[in-house]
Structures are given as C-alpha cells and as structure tokens.
Design a protein around this motif. Structure first.
Motif, PDB file in Angstrom:
ATOM      1  N   PRO A 102      35.111  96.996  40.113  1.00  0.00           N
ATOM      2  CA  PRO A 102      36.266  96.253  39.599  1.00  0.00           C
ATOM      3  C   PRO A 102      35.853  95.012  38.815  1.00  0.00           C
ATOM      4  CG  PRO A 102      35.961  95.783  41.921  1.00  0.00           C
ATOM      5  CD  PRO A 102      34.957  96.840  41.566  1.00  0.00           C
ATOM      6  N   ASN A 103      34.577  94.673  38.860  1.00  0.00           N
ATOM      7  CA  ASN A 103      34.095  93.448  38.237  1.00  0.00           C
ATOM      8  C   ASN A 103      33.462  93.730  36.877  1.00  0.00           C
ATOM      9  OD1 ASN A 103      34.867  92.031  40.625  1.00  0.00           O
ATOM     10  ND2 ASN A 103      32.977  92.755  41.604  1.00  0.00           N
ATOM     11  N   VAL A 104      33.109  92.661  36.171  1.00  0.00           N
ATOM     12  CA  VAL A 104      32.548  92.770  34.822  1.00  0.00           C
ATOM     13  C   VAL A 104      31.121  92.226  34.850  1.00  0.00           C
ATOM     14  CG1 VAL A 104      32.810  92.115  32.402  1.00  0.00           C
ATOM     15  CG2 VAL A 104      34.839  92.527  33.815  1.00  0.00           C
ATOM     16  N   PHE A 105      30.184  93.019  34.313  1.00  0.00           N
ATOM     17  CA  PHE A 105      28.759  92.702  34.384  1.00  0.00           C
ATOM     18  C   PHE A 105      28.214  92.462  32.968  1.00  0.00           C
ATOM     19  CE2 PHE A 105      29.802  94.692  38.278  1.00  0.00           C
ATOM     20  CZ  PHE A 105      28.832  94.367  39.218  1.00  0.00           C
ATOM     21  N   TYR A 106      27.343  91.440  32.852  1.00  0.00           N
ATOM     22  CA  TYR A 106      26.832  91.062  31.529  1.00  0.00           C
ATOM     23  C   TYR A 106      25.450  90.428  31.699  1.00  0.00           C
ATOM     24  CZ  TYR A 106      27.448  89.291  26.675  1.00  0.00           C
ATOM     25  OH  TYR A 106      27.351  89.045  25.329  1.00  0.00           O
ATOM     26  N   VAL A 107      24.442  91.025  31.061  1.00  0.00           N
ATOM     27  CA  VAL A 107      23.145  90.365  30.967  1.00  0.00           C
ATOM     28  C   VAL A 107      23.271  89.340  29.842  1.00  0.00           C
ATOM     29  CG1 VAL A 107      20.713  90.631  30.349  1.00  0.00           C
ATOM     30  CG2 VAL A 107      21.784  92.279  31.883  1.00  0.00           C
ATOM     31  N   GLN A 108      23.366  88.080  30.220  1.00  0.00           N
ATOM     32  CA  GLN A 108      23.654  87.033  29.247  1.00  0.00           C
ATOM     33  C   GLN A 108      22.943  85.732  29.584  1.00  0.00           C
ATOM     34  OE1 GLN A 108      27.482  84.974  29.693  1.00  0.00           O
ATOM     35  NE2 GLN A 108      26.328  84.157  31.419  1.00  0.00           N
ATOM     36  N   LYS A 109      22.022  85.795  30.560  1.00  0.00           N
ATOM     37  CA  LYS A 109      21.329  84.565  30.930  1.00  0.00           C
ATOM     38  C   LYS A 109      20.505  84.088  29.752  1.00  0.00           C
ATOM     39  CE  LYS A 109      18.483  82.432  34.478  1.00  0.00           C
ATOM     40  NZ  LYS A 109      17.724  82.622  35.730  1.00  0.00           N
ATOM     41  N   GLN A 110      20.702  82.839  29.389  1.00  0.00           N
ATOM     42  CA  GLN A 110      19.990  82.324  28.234  1.00  0.00           C
ATOM     43  C   GLN A 110      18.632  81.776  28.685  1.00  0.00           C
ATOM     44  OE1 GLN A 110      23.807  80.447  27.126  1.00  0.00           O
ATOM     45  NE2 GLN A 110      24.187  82.484  27.890  1.00  0.00           N
ATOM     46  N   CYS A 111      18.245  80.603  28.280  1.00  0.00           N
ATOM     47  CA  CYS A 111      16.934  80.056  28.702  1.00  0.00           C
ATOM     48  C   CYS A 111      15.800  81.009  28.319  1.00  0.00           C
ATOM     49  CB  CYS A 111      16.908  79.774  30.192  1.00  0.00           C
ATOM     50  SG  CYS A 111      18.249  78.723  30.769  1.00  0.00           S
ATOM     51  N   SER A 112      15.939  81.661  27.166  1.00  0.00           N
ATOM     52  CA  SER A 112      14.914  82.590  26.654  1.00  0.00           C
ATOM     53  C   SER A 112      14.673  83.753  27.611  1.00  0.00           C
ATOM     54  CB  SER A 112      13.602  81.851  26.356  1.00  0.00           C
ATOM     55  OG  SER A 112      12.895  82.496  25.309  1.00  0.00           O
ATOM     56  N   ASN A 113      15.750  84.384  28.038  1.00  0.00           N
ATOM     57  CA  ASN A 113      15.598  85.472  29.013  1.00  0.00           C
ATOM     58  C   ASN A 113      14.851  86.682  28.446  1.00  0.00           C
ATOM     59  OD1 ASN A 113      17.721  86.453  27.388  1.00  0.00           O
ATOM     60  ND2 ASN A 113      18.675  87.523  29.109  1.00  0.00           N
ATOM     61  N   LEU A 114      14.832  86.850  27.105  1.00  0.00           N
ATOM     62  CA  LEU A 114      14.062  87.978  26.560  1.00  0.00           C
ATOM     63  C   LEU A 114      12.585  87.818  26.894  1.00  0.00           C
ATOM     64  CD1 LEU A 114      13.994  90.595  24.840  1.00  0.00           C
ATOM     65  CD2 LEU A 114      13.419  89.146  22.903  1.00  0.00           C
ATOM     66  N   GLY A 137      10.470  74.541   9.994  1.00  0.00           N
ATOM     67  CA  GLY A 137       9.244  73.890  10.421  1.00  0.00           C
ATOM     68  C   GLY A 137       9.064  73.873  11.920  1.00  0.00           C
ATOM     69  N   LYS A 138       9.605  74.897  12.609  1.00  0.00           N
ATOM     70  CA  LYS A 138       9.491  74.955  14.076  1.00  0.00           C
ATOM     71  C   LYS A 138       9.699  76.386  14.538  1.00  0.00           C
ATOM     72  CE  LYS A 138      13.187  72.257  14.247  1.00  0.00           C
ATOM     73  NZ  LYS A 138      14.298  71.397  14.721  1.00  0.00           N
ATOM     74  N   LYS A 139       9.300  76.659  15.766  1.00  0.00           N
ATOM     75  CA  LYS A 139       9.546  77.943  16.409  1.00  0.00           C
ATOM     76  C   LYS A 139      10.855  77.856  17.203  1.00  0.00           C
ATOM     77  CE  LYS A 139       5.627  79.978  15.236  1.00  0.00           C
ATOM     78  NZ  LYS A 139       5.565  81.201  14.410  1.00  0.00           N
ATOM     79  N   PRO A 140      11.446  78.991  17.559  1.00  0.00           N
ATOM     80  CA  PRO A 140      12.695  78.930  18.319  1.00  0.00           C
ATOM     81  C   PRO A 140      12.497  78.341  19.707  1.00  0.00           C
ATOM     82  CG  PRO A 140      11.922  81.204  18.123  1.00  0.00           C
ATOM     83  CD  PRO A 140      11.054  80.378  17.241  1.00  0.00           C
ATOM     84  N   ASP A 141      13.509  77.626  20.169  1.00  0.00           N
ATOM     85  CA  ASP A 141      13.506  77.095  21.536  1.00  0.00           C
ATOM     86  C   ASP A 141      13.722  78.206  22.552  1.00  0.00           C
ATOM     87  OD1 ASP A 141      13.263  74.625  20.398  1.00  0.00           O
ATOM     88  OD2 ASP A 141      14.842  73.688  21.598  1.00  0.00           O
ATOM     89  N   ALA A 142      14.464  79.238  22.153  1.00  0.00           N
ATOM     90  CA  ALA A 142      14.779  80.324  23.080  1.00  0.00           C
ATOM     91  C   ALA A 142      15.051  81.598  22.304  1.00  0.00           C
ATOM     92  CB  ALA A 142      15.993  79.970  23.937  1.00  0.00           C
ATOM     93  N   VAL A 143      14.695  82.737  22.928  1.00  0.00           N
ATOM     94  CA  VAL A 143      15.015  84.065  22.394  1.00  0.00           C
ATOM     95  C   VAL A 143      15.726  84.807  23.521  1.00  0.00           C
ATOM     96  CG1 VAL A 143      14.159  86.136  21.259  1.00  0.00           C
ATOM     97  CG2 VAL A 143      12.900  83.980  21.009  1.00  0.00           C
ATOM     98  N   ASN A 144      16.962  85.213  23.280  1.00  0.00           N
ATOM     99  CA  ASN A 144      17.812  85.737  24.344  1.00  0.00           C
ATOM    100  C   ASN A 144      18.186  87.199  24.114  1.00  0.00           C
ATOM    101  OD1 ASN A 144      18.030  83.074  25.574  1.00  0.00           O
ATOM    102  ND2 ASN A 144      19.377  82.562  23.860  1.00  0.00           N
TER     103      ASN A 144
END
Length: 295
Positions: A102-114, A137-144
């Motif tokens: 009955p619930n809704v599930f989502y892989v959505q944790k950020q903080c560079s979860n990939l 001039g920079k790399k990404p802080d996070a990849v999700n």
C-alpha cells in the motif's frame, strides 16, 4: 534580460564548455540537451534483469511513504520519508508489482548515492560530465541515482546546485519556475517530522522535536489553492518532459516539481553554484518578498 522563455529550449548536441557557460549557466537559463549521453552503456544495459544481477541482494536505502510525497508538507508538518534498508531485489519486486504494497517506494537518497551505494553502476555512466566540469572549473559535489514508482512525487522546491538531470529510461515531468517568481511562491515554517512504521504496518508521523523549523513551499503547483495563495496566479510555470537519452540542465535556484513514469531511471549531477551576484540578487528578492508580507 528579465523576461523568461515560454518554453524550454532544446540543444541537439552537447555544447562546448565556453558555449554552455556563456549561453546557459551565466544567464541562468534551463535547456534540454539531446545526444549528450547517447554513448552511455546504461541506456541499453540498465534493464531490470541487469540491475538484479549486478545489485540484487545488496541492501540499499529506499524512501518509503504512504502517499508518494517525501520531503513535503503534510498535516502542517514538513514530513520526511522513512529511510528503509532493504535488498535491492525486494525493492524491484515492488516496482515491478510482483509484490503488492500500500506504500510508495523510491530510491532517491541523495548525498551521491550512485557512487556511495551503487558503485557497480558508475562504469555504465560517467563520474562527471566533462564539458560541464570544464565550464565550471570543478567536479560535481554529488552524483545521484533515481528509480521509483510513478506515485512518487517531488514537491516544489529549489536547490543551490547547477543540476544536469539525465534520464536513462522512462520519462520525467518537470514543472519549473525561474527564481524571479519567488514573490509569488509561498513559504512557511514547519515542524520537521518523519514517517515511521507502527507495529500494525501503518505509518505515523513523528516530530523531530530537537530540530529547528523548516521553511518549505506548501503549494501544489498542479492544483494550486489560489484562495489561500492568490499571488501564485501571477507566476509563470514552464513544463517539460525529459525522455530517455535526454539531459535537462536545471539552473541553480530554479524552483522545480517533479513526477515520473513508473520505473523511470535517472542519474543527476549536482555542481555547487557560485555564490556570486546572481545569488545576491536572489537573496535580495527573497528578503524583499518577506518584508512586503510583514507590512
């Protein structure tokens, strides 16, 4: 230029770093870029069978809610999802409706979860977007990494990141507002809370009593209550669909509300914004909006 386009522009190829910075980042304008990720193995490889084989029994973080709204205003609270640790294949069973819930599930944790939770998949995409990294001039802080049910909705909010949002399969539906719409978008302070599962399996909302109140947008842009928030009638939302193989450049401080097709898979890259004159202008607009409302 204070006017914003009435639709999102499309680029048929990834731009050069200089072109992208000059035409899109600096003026803070969104666009959809085709053929920017067409070389990614993920576009062909990331089937359900492949994900089961590569990640399968690994325990990952999944956001679970009773209504599909994580990090959203509900019952006069800013309610965050239950962060459930579960085998990835059990999550896929729910998404594929092999198991009903009955619930809704989502892989959505950020903080560079990939890179943190799904490092097995990084080789199928890229650790960064080279022309964007050179432009800024920079790399990404996070990849999700994002994968979830169609009932999972991201409420209207903004981020302090330059965001490249890449859809691998399915579709994402964005409703966008430029930062200049801030005077028409309501913010209120809410007690933060979290969904917790009780013994009978139902959810209860538990206050985070030691946390400060959270400023959040209570309005649903798809069904706005103009009696309660009449100023929103003056806002000018843009809507776009990002399809598999396409990349959305979502500039920093743009408000966005997101829906998706069922089982949509996406990867996004967050690059920290420059806290420059654009940021100062936004802060001024935000302060003036709050001051006017106190008069």
């Amino acid at each position: 230029e204070l006017g914003w386009p009435e639709s999102i522009s499309y680029l048929d190829r990834p731009p050069s770093p200089l072109e992208f910075y000059r035409e899109w980042v600096s003026p803070n304008k969104p666009c959809i870029i085709r053929n920017a990720i067409s070389h990614w193995p993920a576009l062909k490889k990331w089937t359900s069978a492949y994900l089961r084989e590569v990640i399968g029994p690994k325990v990952v973080s999944v956001a679970v809610t009773p209504n599909g709204y994580a990090d959203a205003v509900f019952q006069d609270r800013f309610v965050m999802p239950e962060e459930r640790q579960m085998p990835f294949m059990d999550f896929l069973d729910i998404v594929e409706k092999k198991v009903t819930s009955p619930n809704v599930f989502y892989v959505q944790k950020q903080c560079s979860n990939l890179t943190e939770e799904f490092p097995e998949l990084v080789c199928d995409v890229q650790p960064d977007i080279p022309w964007m990294s050179e432009a800024l001039g920079k790399k990404p802080d996070a990849v999700n990494f994002w994968l979830g049910e169609s009932a999972a909705v991201t409420s209207l909010h903004k981020d302090h990141y330059e965001n490249l949002y890449c859809v691998v399969s399915g579709e994402k539906y964005f409703l966008l507002h430029p930062p200049s719409d801030r005077p028409f978008i309501p913010y209120e302070l809410y007690q933060p809370a979290t969904y917790q599962v009780s013994e009978d399996g139902s959810f209860e909302i538990v206050d985070e009593k030691t946390s400060d109140k959270v400023p959040w947008i209570p309005l649903d842009p798809l069904n706005p209550n103009l009696e309660l928030y009449p100023e929103y009638a003056q806002a000018k939302p843009l809507q776009c669909t990002v399809k598999a193989g396409e990349m959305l450049y979502l500039p920093s401080l743009w408000f966005h509300h997101v829906q998706q097709s069922h089982g949509c898979i996406a990867v996004n890259y967050w690059y920290d914004m420059e806290y420059d004159l654009k940021y100062s202008y936004y802060q001024l607009l935000d302060c003036l909006t709050k001051a006017v409302k106190t008069l």
